[in-house]
Enzyme design. Structure first.
Site, PDB file in Angstrom:
ATOM      1  CB  SER A   6      14.896  44.072  -6.565  1.00  0.00           C
ATOM      2  OG  SER A   6      14.930  45.218  -5.786  1.00  0.00           O
ATOM      3  CG  ASP A  48      19.332  49.176  -9.101  1.00  0.00           C
ATOM      4  OD1 ASP A  48      20.066  48.916  -8.118  1.00  0.00           O
ATOM      5  OD2 ASP A  48      18.323  48.513  -9.384  1.00  0.00           O
ATOM      6  CG  HIS A  71      19.715  45.813  -6.334  1.00  0.00           C
ATOM      7  ND1 HIS A  71      18.915  46.581  -7.142  1.00  0.00           N
ATOM      8  CD2 HIS A  71      18.866  45.130  -5.512  1.00  0.00           C
ATOM      9  CE1 HIS A  71      17.648  46.386  -6.820  1.00  0.00           C
ATOM     10  NE2 HIS A  71      17.587  45.502  -5.833  1.00  0.00           N
TER      11      HIS A  71
END
Length: 541
Positions: A467, A75, A297
């Protein structure tokens, strides 16, 4: 690209700015903090379409012993110091932190929590990268701009055709990103100004749902505006306006960066890394900073998979200890490079990961063969890859998205599972409006709308996207592997697919107004269910 759906964020901007667009919804009777609905069981919780994690722990796994499992999160970075993650992070047992040496001889210095393939030896890191179509257009345009296909030698016409595809994709990116930027650049400061004025008028420091539902004022106009904000916060699953502003600020920053850098044909930040991005044989580059400049994220993803279930703080991950999170940084804001993805997979495999979460993707892959070789390598080592389907509301059976679930030779990748995003309600909005889909190339759907998880600096919040759906499945796979360690990647994939609950709900087709049978959006037609998956695994082992 990390999969936060811009279309969803833009929709929230409109939804949560009452003076611009006041959505009329029925307020909920509860003003509690957002719950982790995705852990709930549909049968026990009035049809909330969770994956039944809590019921599984209470009824099927209680008293059973789990074995260690490592899940790699490839990521943009993970906040390893987060109170809900620091106790579950993988630590390289043979590496001594901060001594500047490669203690374990794996080629990576001080890789205590994982590795960063988009950083330099001097400690700098890439944050924003160009899109893949931007990079490809910058290379191809000097060769083919202004030419027709007939003016190009026959041996070069395939590349000319690629140039035309890349140019069209770039133009679409350019138009859409600038439209998104125009939406958020004005509404964010407007909403911030309104919030500041309301706080002053009401004499409060925070505009949460409890305050907005019953504001401390007799002013009719203020009460009306408060009610509009309250209704829209509840519809969006937010506990307070400050969380909305945080999301809007992040959307503003991200779209600004994409417009100013990811679309810039002359932008080349790779010098920070100091490698040759087209030399696919290079393995040992980068640095040990797995947090990076923007770990939002990856931190959210990591919490979904294995946020600490035992510390009575914040959230609980789908998987509990002894499942650990290995952080591998390879995904910038913009598009990741194939070389970095391939090396990230190999690093994770070589350092003991049994499951790899990949909440990223793109639509051009110039070095696809390198990624596929790494995926095959992972399969030989017994590693399952979980990939998010993407957030463009498109059919990925007709438009390829990479990493693809199909090899170049046309065969299905046996150790990869592709996941679409679903919401909490079993009605026409069950499928997330932004989610990609595919009767052939998407395996299952999992919760991916308004998912509450960890955010940097010991904070928490809701995020939406495939995601978020991907790590649901990675967490499920980790639970299965922890309690049934003999399961192979193919076993894990088969059990997750076959245990998914088939649904024939008539849903809005992503990105459109027409309805479609939910079962037509993936090859299983199912929504994942950990309870049923564990029951199936019990029969196997």
């Amino acid at each position: 690209m990390r999969f936060f759906p811009f279309s969803y964020q833009a929709g929230l901007v409109a939804l949560l700015l009452p003076l611009a667009a006041a959505a009329q919804t029925t307020p909920s009777s509860s003003d509690a903090q957002p719950t982790q609905w995705h852990l709930l069981d549909p049968q026990q919780n009035n049809g909330v379409m969770g994956l039944s994690a809590e019921r599984t722990y209470q009824e099927l796994l209680k008293g059973r012993t789990a074995t260690p499992v490592t899940v790699a999160v490839i990521d943009g970075g993970v906040d390893t110091a987060h109170v809900d993650l620091r106790g579950v992070m993988w630590r390289n047992p043979k590496e001594i932190a901060g001594n500047g040496k490669d203690d374990d001889g794996n080629g990576y210095i001080d890789d205590v929590y994982g590795w960063n393939f988009i950083g330099g030896q001097d400690g700098r890191n890439i944050d924003v990268e160009a899109y893949e179509d931007t990079r490809m257009l910058a290379r191809l345009e000097p060769l083919y701009q202004g030419k027709t296909r007939n003016q190009v030698p026959a041996a070069k016409r395939a590349e000319f055709d690629l140039y035309q595809q890349v140019k069209k994709s770039y133009q679409t990116h350019y138009r859409e990103d600038n439209e998104h930027y125009d939406q958020v650049k004005d509404t964010y400061p407007q909403t911030q100004a309104i919030a500041d004025q309301m706080k002053q008028a009401l004499g409060v420091s925070r505009l949460d749902t409890a305050t907005l539902r019953n504001p401390p004022t007799d002013n009719a106009d203020l009460r009306k505006i408060s009610q509009l904000f309250y209704q829209n916060l509840k519809a969006g699953g937010y506990a307070d306006l400050e969380s909305v502003l945080d999301d809007m600020k992040r959307a503003y920053d991200q779209t600004k960066n994409l417009v100013e850098y990811s679309l810039d044909l002359k932008y080349t930040p790779r010098g920070i890394v100091g490698d040759d991005p087209d030399n696919l044989k290079q393995r040992f580059y980068g640095n040990a900073d797995v947090t990076g400049p923007d770990p939002t994220h990856g931190t959210h993803v990591a919490g979904i998979i294995a946020g600490d279930r035992t510390n009575n703080v914040g959230i609980m991950g789908v998987a509990g200890l002894p499942v650990r999170i290995m952080a591998v940084r390879a995904v910038p804001n913009g598009d990741e490079r194939d070389k970095d993805v391939a090396n990230a997979i190999r690093y994770a495999v070589d350092n003991g990961a049994q499951i790899i979460n990949m909440s990223f993707g793109k639509y051009f892959s110039p070095h696809r063969e390198a990624v596929e070789e790494a995926i095959r390598y992972a399969d030989t080592k017994g590693v399952l890859l979980v990939h998010s389907a993407g957030n463009e509301s498109i059919d990925i059976d007709t438009k390829k998205q990479y990493p693809s679930p199909v090899f170049l030779n046309g065969k299905t990748i046996p150790n990869m599972i592709t996941v679409g995003a679903a919401s909490r309600t079993n009605n026409q909005e069950l499928v997330a409006d932004f989610s990609n889909y595919g009767k052939k190339n998407v395996d299952v759907f999992a919760p991916g709308v308004q998912i509450y998880s960890t955010l940097p600096n010991n904070t928490y919040g809701n995020e939406s996207g495939t995601s978020m759906a991907g790590p649901m499945v990675a967490g499920m796979a980790a639970v299965l592997k922890a309690y049934f360690p003999k399961l192979s990647p193919e076993d894990l994939k088969r059990i997750i697919r076959e245990s998914a609950t088939p649904l024939h709900t008539k849903v809005l087709k992503p990105g459109g107004k027409t309805t479609i049978d939910f079962a037509e959006l993936s090859n299983t037609g199912g929504l994942v269910n950990l309870y049923k998956a564990v029951q199936m695994a019990q029969q196997v082992q």
